[in-house]
Design a protein around this motif. Structure first.
Motif, PDB file in Angstrom:
ATOM      1  N   MET B 154     -32.888  18.827  39.127  1.00  0.00           N
ATOM      2  CA  MET B 154     -33.192  18.178  40.398  1.00  0.00           C
ATOM      3  C   MET B 154     -33.601  16.741  40.147  1.00  0.00           C
ATOM      4  SD  MET B 154     -35.443  21.254  42.064  1.00  0.00           S
ATOM      5  CE  MET B 154     -34.866  21.342  43.734  1.00  0.00           C
ATOM      6  N   ASP B 155     -32.935  15.825  40.832  1.00  0.00           N
ATOM      7  CA  ASP B 155     -33.191  14.398  40.643  1.00  0.00           C
ATOM      8  C   ASP B 155     -33.910  13.843  41.866  1.00  0.00           C
ATOM      9  OD1 ASP B 155     -33.185  11.836  39.720  1.00  0.00           O
ATOM     10  OD2 ASP B 155     -31.039  11.768  39.269  1.00  0.00           O
ATOM     11  N   GLU B 156     -35.217  13.706  41.740  1.00  0.00           N
ATOM     12  CA  GLU B 156     -36.065  13.253  42.850  1.00  0.00           C
ATOM     13  C   GLU B 156     -35.696  13.967  44.146  1.00  0.00           C
ATOM     14  OE1 GLU B 156     -36.609   9.051  43.001  1.00  0.00           O
ATOM     15  OE2 GLU B 156     -36.925   8.931  40.845  1.00  0.00           O
ATOM     16  N   PRO B 157     -35.854  15.293  44.147  1.00  0.00           N
ATOM     17  CA  PRO B 157     -35.320  16.084  45.259  1.00  0.00           C
ATOM     18  C   PRO B 157     -36.143  16.011  46.545  1.00  0.00           C
ATOM     19  CG  PRO B 157     -36.453  17.505  43.708  1.00  0.00           C
ATOM     20  CD  PRO B 157     -36.468  16.132  43.105  1.00  0.00           C
ATOM     21  N   PHE B 158     -37.381  15.504  46.471  1.00  0.00           N
ATOM     22  CA  PHE B 158     -38.214  15.531  47.678  1.00  0.00           C
ATOM     23  C   PHE B 158     -38.530  14.118  48.172  1.00  0.00           C
ATOM     24  CE2 PHE B 158     -39.882  19.087  44.879  1.00  0.00           C
ATOM     25  CZ  PHE B 158     -39.002  20.031  45.384  1.00  0.00           C
ATOM     26  N   GLY B 159     -37.722  13.167  47.790  1.00  0.00           N
ATOM     27  CA  GLY B 159     -38.013  11.763  48.087  1.00  0.00           C
ATOM     28  C   GLY B 159     -37.974  11.386  49.550  1.00  0.00           C
ATOM     29  N   SER B 160     -37.167  12.087  50.343  1.00  0.00           N
ATOM     30  CA  SER B 160     -36.968  11.634  51.723  1.00  0.00           C
ATOM     31  C   SER B 160     -37.656  12.495  52.769  1.00  0.00           C
ATOM     32  CB  SER B 160     -35.470  11.582  52.045  1.00  0.00           C
ATOM     33  OG  SER B 160     -34.841  10.661  51.207  1.00  0.00           O
ATOM     34  N   VAL B 161     -38.534  13.400  52.340  1.00  0.00           N
ATOM     35  CA  VAL B 161     -39.162  14.256  53.349  1.00  0.00           C
ATOM     36  C   VAL B 161     -40.640  13.901  53.493  1.00  0.00           C
ATOM     37  CG1 VAL B 161     -37.547  16.148  52.957  1.00  0.00           C
ATOM     38  CG2 VAL B 161     -39.656  16.058  51.624  1.00  0.00           C
ATOM     39  N   ASP B 162     -41.216  14.293  54.607  1.00  0.00           N
ATOM     40  CA  ASP B 162     -42.618  13.995  54.843  1.00  0.00           C
ATOM     41  C   ASP B 162     -43.515  14.819  53.929  1.00  0.00           C
ATOM     42  OD1 ASP B 162     -43.648  16.526  56.526  1.00  0.00           O
ATOM     43  OD2 ASP B 162     -41.573  16.032  57.056  1.00  0.00           O
ATOM     44  N   ALA B 163     -44.770  14.421  53.822  1.00  0.00           N
ATOM     45  CA  ALA B 163     -45.693  15.033  52.863  1.00  0.00           C
ATOM     46  C   ALA B 163     -45.822  16.545  53.050  1.00  0.00           C
ATOM     47  CB  ALA B 163     -47.062  14.369  52.976  1.00  0.00           C
ATOM     48  N   GLN B 164     -45.920  16.943  54.306  1.00  0.00           N
ATOM     49  CA  GLN B 164     -46.073  18.364  54.614  1.00  0.00           C
ATOM     50  C   GLN B 164     -44.852  19.161  54.147  1.00  0.00           C
ATOM     51  OE1 GLN B 164     -48.551  19.956  56.667  1.00  0.00           O
ATOM     52  NE2 GLN B 164     -47.477  21.894  56.261  1.00  0.00           N
ATOM     53  N   THR B 165     -43.664  18.704  54.517  1.00  0.00           N
ATOM     54  CA  THR B 165     -42.431  19.380  54.122  1.00  0.00           C
ATOM     55  C   THR B 165     -42.293  19.372  52.607  1.00  0.00           C
ATOM     56  OG1 THR B 165     -41.446  18.518  56.135  1.00  0.00           O
ATOM     57  CG2 THR B 165     -39.939  19.453  54.519  1.00  0.00           C
ATOM     58  N   ARG B 166     -42.678  18.283  52.018  1.00  0.00           N
ATOM     59  CA  ARG B 166     -42.601  18.143  50.567  1.00  0.00           C
ATOM     60  C   ARG B 166     -43.403  19.249  49.883  1.00  0.00           C
ATOM     61  NH1 ARG B 166     -42.342  12.785  47.738  1.00  0.00           N
ATOM     62  NH2 ARG B 166     -42.447  13.319  45.546  1.00  0.00           N
ATOM     63  N   GLU B 167     -44.612  19.486  50.365  1.00  0.00           N
ATOM     64  CA  GLU B 167     -45.440  20.539  49.768  1.00  0.00           C
ATOM     65  C   GLU B 167     -44.777  21.899  49.944  1.00  0.00           C
ATOM     66  OE1 GLU B 167     -49.368  20.252  51.373  1.00  0.00           O
ATOM     67  OE2 GLU B 167     -49.827  18.407  50.253  1.00  0.00           O
ATOM     68  N   GLU B 168     -44.218  22.121  51.133  1.00  0.00           N
ATOM     69  CA  GLU B 168     -43.564  23.407  51.383  1.00  0.00           C
ATOM     70  C   GLU B 168     -42.366  23.592  50.452  1.00  0.00           C
ATOM     71  OE1 GLU B 168     -44.752  23.345  56.094  1.00  0.00           O
ATOM     72  OE2 GLU B 168     -42.627  23.405  55.532  1.00  0.00           O
ATOM     73  N   LEU B 169     -41.620  22.508  50.251  1.00  0.00           N
ATOM     74  CA  LEU B 169     -40.436  22.598  49.400  1.00  0.00           C
ATOM     75  C   LEU B 169     -40.832  22.812  47.936  1.00  0.00           C
ATOM     76  CD1 LEU B 169     -38.132  19.847  50.925  1.00  0.00           C
ATOM     77  CD2 LEU B 169     -37.885  22.315  51.110  1.00  0.00           C
ATOM     78  N   GLU B 170     -41.893  22.142  47.509  1.00  0.00           N
ATOM     79  CA  GLU B 170     -42.375  22.349  46.136  1.00  0.00           C
ATOM     80  C   GLU B 170     -42.694  23.826  45.909  1.00  0.00           C
ATOM     81  OE1 GLU B 170     -44.582  17.969  45.686  1.00  0.00           O
ATOM     82  OE2 GLU B 170     -45.777  19.783  46.009  1.00  0.00           O
ATOM     83  N   ASP B 171     -43.418  24.392  46.856  1.00  0.00           N
ATOM     84  CA  ASP B 171     -43.788  25.801  46.721  1.00  0.00           C
ATOM     85  C   ASP B 171     -42.569  26.709  46.800  1.00  0.00           C
ATOM     86  OD1 ASP B 171     -46.417  25.189  46.356  1.00  0.00           O
ATOM     87  OD2 ASP B 171     -46.959  25.395  48.472  1.00  0.00           O
ATOM     88  N   LEU B 172     -41.640  26.360  47.666  1.00  0.00           N
ATOM     89  CA  LEU B 172     -40.424  27.161  47.799  1.00  0.00           C
ATOM     90  C   LEU B 172     -39.647  27.183  46.476  1.00  0.00           C
ATOM     91  CD1 LEU B 172     -38.187  28.623  49.451  1.00  0.00           C
ATOM     92  CD2 LEU B 172     -37.237  26.357  49.907  1.00  0.00           C
TER      93      LEU B 172
END
Ligand SMILES: Nc1ncnc2c1ncn2[C@@H]1O[C@H](COP(=O)(O)OP(=O)(O)OP(=O)(O)O)[C@@H](O)[C@H]1O
Ligand SMILES: [Mg+2]
Lengths: 247, 264
Positions: B154-172
């Protein structure tokens, strides 16, 4: 608007005797003839024969030029090996090939198709090659990274990506093919075809019929073009919307 | 197991990465941080077999990677270019599943499940150009997760999402990967994220990139966005990584200090 104005001027010029109606018939006369032709069984038979040649020429063109363009676009060595041949063949005016086509094909239908295919191949071939070259490398790499082979990459990424360009090439080819089919009919004659009808009308000194039949060819070309433009807009919505900057 | 041995790449004369050595164990989550332009994407593309490195080797389970390894998924930094505009989100996610020999119905179901997990269940029928950057990024994450690769890059996979979504995606990502035993190499420029997500954090120098730090993140799992981040160990690690990354850009970093970090 401009076209309507010109027609009105021609009509007035004919009626006031500025233009000899024996030389150029009145616009209203031509329009009346055109309307009659639309329900004239004989003319329709000629028209259908031309359309048949045109349609199959286009089908053959697509069947030949799209795979060839894919090959030339994807496999660089093939492109560079065949480039001299293509650069030699492309500038040859297809009309100049009509006598040769007459010798090669006994069947007039095949003769007309062959000339039309020759002329129509170029826009499809060139557009396919450029469309294929234009494919985003990352789009191809994405599929490759999932382990797909080159065949799948061509079918699922290269072809769909290039499709809008190919479609534009096909639209240009459709117009070119109409011109060539009618030209071949006029030059080589035969039993049926709009070109044959125009020839016969000409030798009978029926300029009104000649122009009316020609107008129908032009209208057919405009209609085909409009239809294909509409189809492109619909099918390649993703392409046009992306270009329009919608995201 | 993924091994990089003296991995080096030059674009023409430009030296992008320099003798990178790294071993990633099966099921491990390794985060790579480093300054912009240090060759992180180059590293990832070499592992994916998309570019042929000019020096060194990439080994997967002991065998050198010659072409794209099997069972690999990549979330590209340029996610929008890697989605197909003529396919809906659902079809984009489902496309790689053709390699799994799944039926159309099974593919659609798996794609729908993955899209739902990234919060895009309702947008499955949309086309990429009808979506925001963050949504497109989530589609490409869903596509990678649905494929169930054994190695996920994954190459900077959470760069364009908001902080909340980013945390959810990290956990996912952590949840799905732990469940399926995936190995992950995740590139990020977010120090906080690297410590939260990674079992290890690898710090690259600026160009030509080489490994200047390799820290084991010894935090209890499963991670929790609030509790993990307030642990003393987390705060300390984050400071360590931050110092190394900053040290790089301030050019204060040298190999001596790298060793100090590596032995802790
Ligand atoms: N195809 C290429 N040809 C030539 N130079 C390239 C190419 N790709 C990347 N580079 C150069 O190599 C260097 C490393 O690029 P790379 O994309 O790997 O960096 P990165 O660490 O991913 O940067 P970022 O954090 O900004 O994404 C850059 O200086 C870039 O300009
Ligand atoms: Mg990058």
């Amino acid at each position: 608007m401009g076209a309507t104005g010109l027609l009105v001027i021609l009509e007035v010029a004919g009626r006031t005797g500025v233009i000899d109606t024996g030389f150029l018939p009145l616009v209203s006369t031509v329009l009346a003839r055109a309307a009659e032709l639309a329900v004239d069984g004989e003319f329709l038979t000629h028209g259908l024969a031309s359309m048949e040649a045109w349609f199959w020429a286009l089908v053959v063109t697509i069947a030949v030029a799209v795979p060839a363009g894919l090959l030339l676009g994807v496999v660089r060595p093939v492109e560079s090996a065949t480039r001299p041949l293509i650069e030699f063949l492309r500038p040859i005016p297809s009309v100049a090939l009509i006598p040769l086509a007459i010798l090669l094909f006994q069947n007039p239908m095949h003769m007309r198709m062959s000339v039309a295919v020759y002329a129509a191949t170029w826009p499809v071939l060139i557009n396919t090659i450029y469309g294929v070259r234009d494919v985003d490398p990352l789009a191809k790499e994405t599929l490759r990274s999932f382990g797909f082979g080159p065949g799948t990459v061509v079918m699922r990424v290269v072809l769909p990506s290039a499709a809008p360009f190919i479609a534009t090439g096909v639209r240009l080819a459709a117009s070119v093919a109409i011109i060539l089919v009618v030209t071949a009919e006029v030059v080589a004659g035969g039993i049926s075809g709009v070109g044959v009808f125009i020839n016969t009308a000409g030798s009978g000194n029926r300029v009104d019929l000649m122009i009316a039949a020609t107008a129908w060819v032009g209208l057919f070309g405009i209609a085909v073009n409009a239809l294909l433009v509409a189809a492109e807009k619909r099918v390649f919505r993703w392409h046009h919307n992306r270009l329009a900057g919608v995201s | 197991m993924l091994e990089l041995v003296d991995l080096t790449h030059r674009y023409g004369t430009y030296h992008a990465i320099d003798r990178i050595n790294l071993t990633v164990k099966q099921g491990e989550v390794v985060c790579v941080v480093g300054p912009s332009g240090c060759g992180k994407s180059t590293l990832l593309r070499s592992i994916a077999g998309l570019i042929k490195p000019t020096g060194g080797a990439v080994l997967l389970d002991g065998r050198p990677v010659e072409s794209t390894p099997d069972n690999l998924a990549v979330v590209f930094q340029d996610y929008s270019r890697s989605l197909y505009p003529w396919l809906s989100a659902l079809a984009n996610v489902g496309l790689p599943l053709r390699r799994r020999g799944m039926s159309r119905k099974a593919r659609d179901e798996a794609a729908m499940a993955a899209l739902t997990e990234v919060g895009l269940g309702a947008a499955a029928g949309k086309f990429p150009w009808e979506m925001s950057g963050g949504m497109q990024q989530r589609v490409s994450i869903a596509r990678a997760l649905a494929y169930r690769p054994s190695l996920l890059l994954m190459d900077e996979p959470f760069g364009s999402v908001d902080a909340q979504t980013r945390e959810e995606l990290e956990d996912l990502v952590l949840r799905v990967c732990a469940h399926h035993g995936m190995t992950i190499l995740l590139i990020t420029h977010d120090v906080d994220e690297s410590v939260y997500v990674g079992d290890r954090v690898v710090v690259l120098s600026k160009a030509p990139g080489h490994v200047v730090g390799d820290l084991t993140v010894d935090l209890p799992g499963p991670r929790d966005q609030i509790r993990t981040r307030e642990l003393d160990a987390f705060v300390k690690l984050r400071a360590d990584v931050g110092r190394m990354v900053r040290g790089m850009s301030a050019r204060r970093f040298d190999n001596g200090m790298t060793h100090e970090v590596e032995t802790r």
